[in-house]
Structure formats: structure tokens, C-alpha cells
Enzyme design. Structure first.
Site, PDB file in Angstrom:
ATOM      1  N   HIS A   1       0.881   4.617   4.575  1.00 20.14           N
ATOM      2  CA  HIS A   1       0.101   5.192   3.516  1.00 20.14           C
ATOM      3  C   HIS A   1       0.311   6.611   3.420  1.00 20.14           C
ATOM      4  O   HIS A   1       0.558   6.938   2.256  1.00 20.14           O
ATOM      5  CB  HIS A   1      -1.374   4.817   4.002  1.00 20.14           C
TER       6      HIS A   1
ATOM      7  N   SER B   1       0.907  -1.304  -0.022  1.00 17.11           N
ATOM      8  CA  SER B   1      -0.201  -0.023  -0.067  1.00 17.11           C
ATOM      9  C   SER B   1       0.887   1.389  -0.026  1.00 17.11           C
ATOM     10  O   SER B   1       0.531   2.259  -0.583  1.00 17.11           O
ATOM     11  CB  SER B   1      -0.931  -0.043   1.154  1.00 17.11           C
TER      12      SER B   1
END
Length: 312
Positions: free
Chosen positions: A266, A208
Site C-alpha cells: 500500500h 490495492s
């Protein structure tokens, strides 16, 4: 101080983490910091050399390819074989899709390794990242190819596939790979820092962070492009607004201590993507000329020596 791993379906069951005093954690970040800086430099340096070699190879093989195409006209063509179908499919892909195919294959391979019981200890050690683990540098990279949940893997690979064409069209194959790999390591390092500050040392894994860099860079380059959620295609929004929403959500998750995702990774990936799209390309990639010249001189001297030895 130790930390018991947080359990959810995204993360594998792991052994208890190594215990450290709070004062020892800044020291634990020294090696990961230098690994991150060194790996990023090597990634972009290797990409610059790779691009040089690729361009040189294309020039050298140009006339050979023309000759091969001419000869193919006189050869009987095999019809309906599997190899031809695979080549047809491969040639139908964009350059970006062909570039990320290897990344997707690597992620699937690592996911399969998680399903082998005998591999669990090795996978937990090298393919999950936390500053409280005995091995702290290699997982910065390896964890960005690691998924324990099938839907986590599928979602990440879908997003990577979706944004691959745009990002590779901006940067080219070589620069894209340098950005992607560096983003994976950088986002993992940001996660390390966050874990040290918050005292939550749950191991992390997943692509991610690197994918957020790709998404953020594309959204920064093309903020007015309309996007939609795959399950809700009737609702559209601009790429710029999507990026703002993602950054806001991960910032909130980091501040409020949400533990479903690694929001620090993230956020680190997204900020790295924005930075690279605005400043990084000019600062890093456009200043690769001295390295390429040095490599060219090394290759030229090496070729000259081989030529001289062959003429004796």
C-alpha cells in the site's frame, strides 16, 4: 529460514514456503528488481506506441466514420435489442470507466479461478507474491489482479471505478494503463523488500497497491477536492488530508507489524502515485518523443516497402 503463512480471510491457504538462509534473500531480490525496471520500461514504451497507433487510426478512419454516420440515417434502426442496450450503456460511461472495465473484468475472472479446487496450486504459485516462493517474477504482476475474498475484490474495484474518470482525464487511456500496471509490479516489489527485511514471508495478493497509486495521484493533483466514506457520507474531508491519513496508517502498520493488509505494498503504491504525479509524468511520459519518432520511422519504412511491392 522458512515462514509459515499467516492465515486470515483475505488470503488463501497455501503450502509451506521454500526455506532459505537469511543471507540468500538479497540475491532473491535481483531478478525481481530487474523485472520491475524492465516491465515498467516496456509498459510505458508500449503505451507510447499504443497512443501513436490510436491517433493514427483515428485520423485514417475519420472520413470513413463520417460516411458510415451518413449511411446510418437511411438504414432501418433495430429497436429494443440487447446489443443496442449494451452499446447505449457503454457509450454512457466516461473514458475512465471504459478503461477500467477491462481491469475489473480481469480481476473478477481471476477471483473465479480461485474458486475452482483444481486451480488452487497454480493460483497459489503464480497469483500470490512472496520472495520465499519458487516463482518470484511473474507473481509481481499477476498477484495485482488476484483476490481471494469477495469483499476485498468489491472494495478495491469500487475505489478503482470511483477514481478512474479523474485519473484517465489527467493521463489519457494509454498512460493510465502504463501507470497502473507499473504500479502493481512496483508495489509488489516494495512488499518483497519489506518481507526480506522483516523476515515475514506471508504471501500477498490484491490490486490495492496499484489502486493506491491511482488514489494518491488524484489526491496529489486535486488536494482540495472533498471526499467522503461511502457508508458515512455525512463526514467529508479533503483529498490531501485523506492521502496523508492513508500514508500515516500504512506507515504505522508497517512499523508496528500489522498483518491484516500488506501495508508495504500500500505504502509503495501511494508513494509511487505521489512521485508520478509530481515528477514522473514530466520525467517519463514527456520524454517519449524519441521512441515515438523511431517507431514512426519503422512504420514509414514498412509502409514504403509494402507500397513498392504492390506496384511491381
Amino acid at each position: 529460514m522458512g515462514s509459515k503463512p499467516y492465515r486470515n480471510k483475505l488470503f488463501p491457504p497455501v503450502e509451506e514456503l521454500v526455506s532459505y538462509t537469511a543471507s540468500s534473500f538479497p540475491k532473491r531480490l535481483v531478478k525481481p528488481f530487474f523485472f520491475t525496471v524492465g516491465f515498467t520500461g516496456c509498459a510505458f514504451g508500449s503505451a507510447a506506441i499504443w497512443q501513436y497507433e490510436s491517433l493514427k487510426s483515428k485520423v485514417q478512419s475519420y472520413f470513413g466514420d463520417v460516411h458510415a454516420d451518413w449511411m446510418d440515417k437511411f438504414r432501418p434502426q433495430k429497436q429494443g435489442n440487447l446489443r443496442k442496450q449494451v452499446n447505449k450503456w457503454w457509450n454512457s460511461l466516461s473514458e475512465g470507466q471504459r478503461t477500467v472495465t477491462g481491469i475489473i473484468a480481469a480481476n473478477i475472472f481471476v477471483f473465479c479461478l480461485w474458486k475452482i479446487p483444481a486451480m488452487q496450486r497454480i493460483m497459489s504459485t503464480y497469483f500470490t507474491s512472496t520472495p520465499a516462493c519458487r516463482i518470484i517474477c511473474a507473481p509481481l504482476l499477476l498477484s495485482s489482479f488476484s483476490h481471494f475474498s469477495a469483499w476485498h475484490l468489491a472494495l478495491n474495484m469500487y475505489v478503482l471505478w470511483t477514481f478512474s474518470s479523474s485519473s484517465v482525464s489527467f493521463w489519457g487511456q494509454e498512460q493510465f494503463m502504463a501507470v497502473y500496471l507499473s504500479a502493481g509490479v512496483f508495489s509488489s516489489f516494495v512488499s518483497y523488500v519489506s518481507k526480506m527485511v522483516t523476515g515475514r514471508f506471508d504471501p500477498s495478493l490484491g490490486a490495492s497497491g496499484a489502486i493506491m497509486t491511482v488514489l494518491a495521484a488524484v489526491c496529489t493533483k486535486m488536494p482540495e477536492v472533498q471526499l467522503a466514506i461511502v457508508f458515512l457520507p455525512m463526514f467529508t474531508f479533503t483529498a490531501g488530508n485523506a492521502l496523508k491519513a492513508v500514508i500515516a496508517m500504512d506507515t504505522a502498520g508497517l512499523v508496528l507489524g500489522w498483518r491484516l493488509f500488506d501495508h508495504a505494498a500500500h505504502l509503495g503504491g501511494a508513494l509511487f502515485g505521489v512521485w508520478y504525479a509530481i515528477y514522473g509524468h514530466e520525467l517519463i511520459w514527456k520524454n517519449r518523443e524519441p521512441l515515438v519518432k523511431a517507431w514512426h520511422e519503422i512504420r514509414t519504412r514498412s509502409s514504403g516497402r509494402r507500397g513498392g511491392e504492390g506496384s511491381q
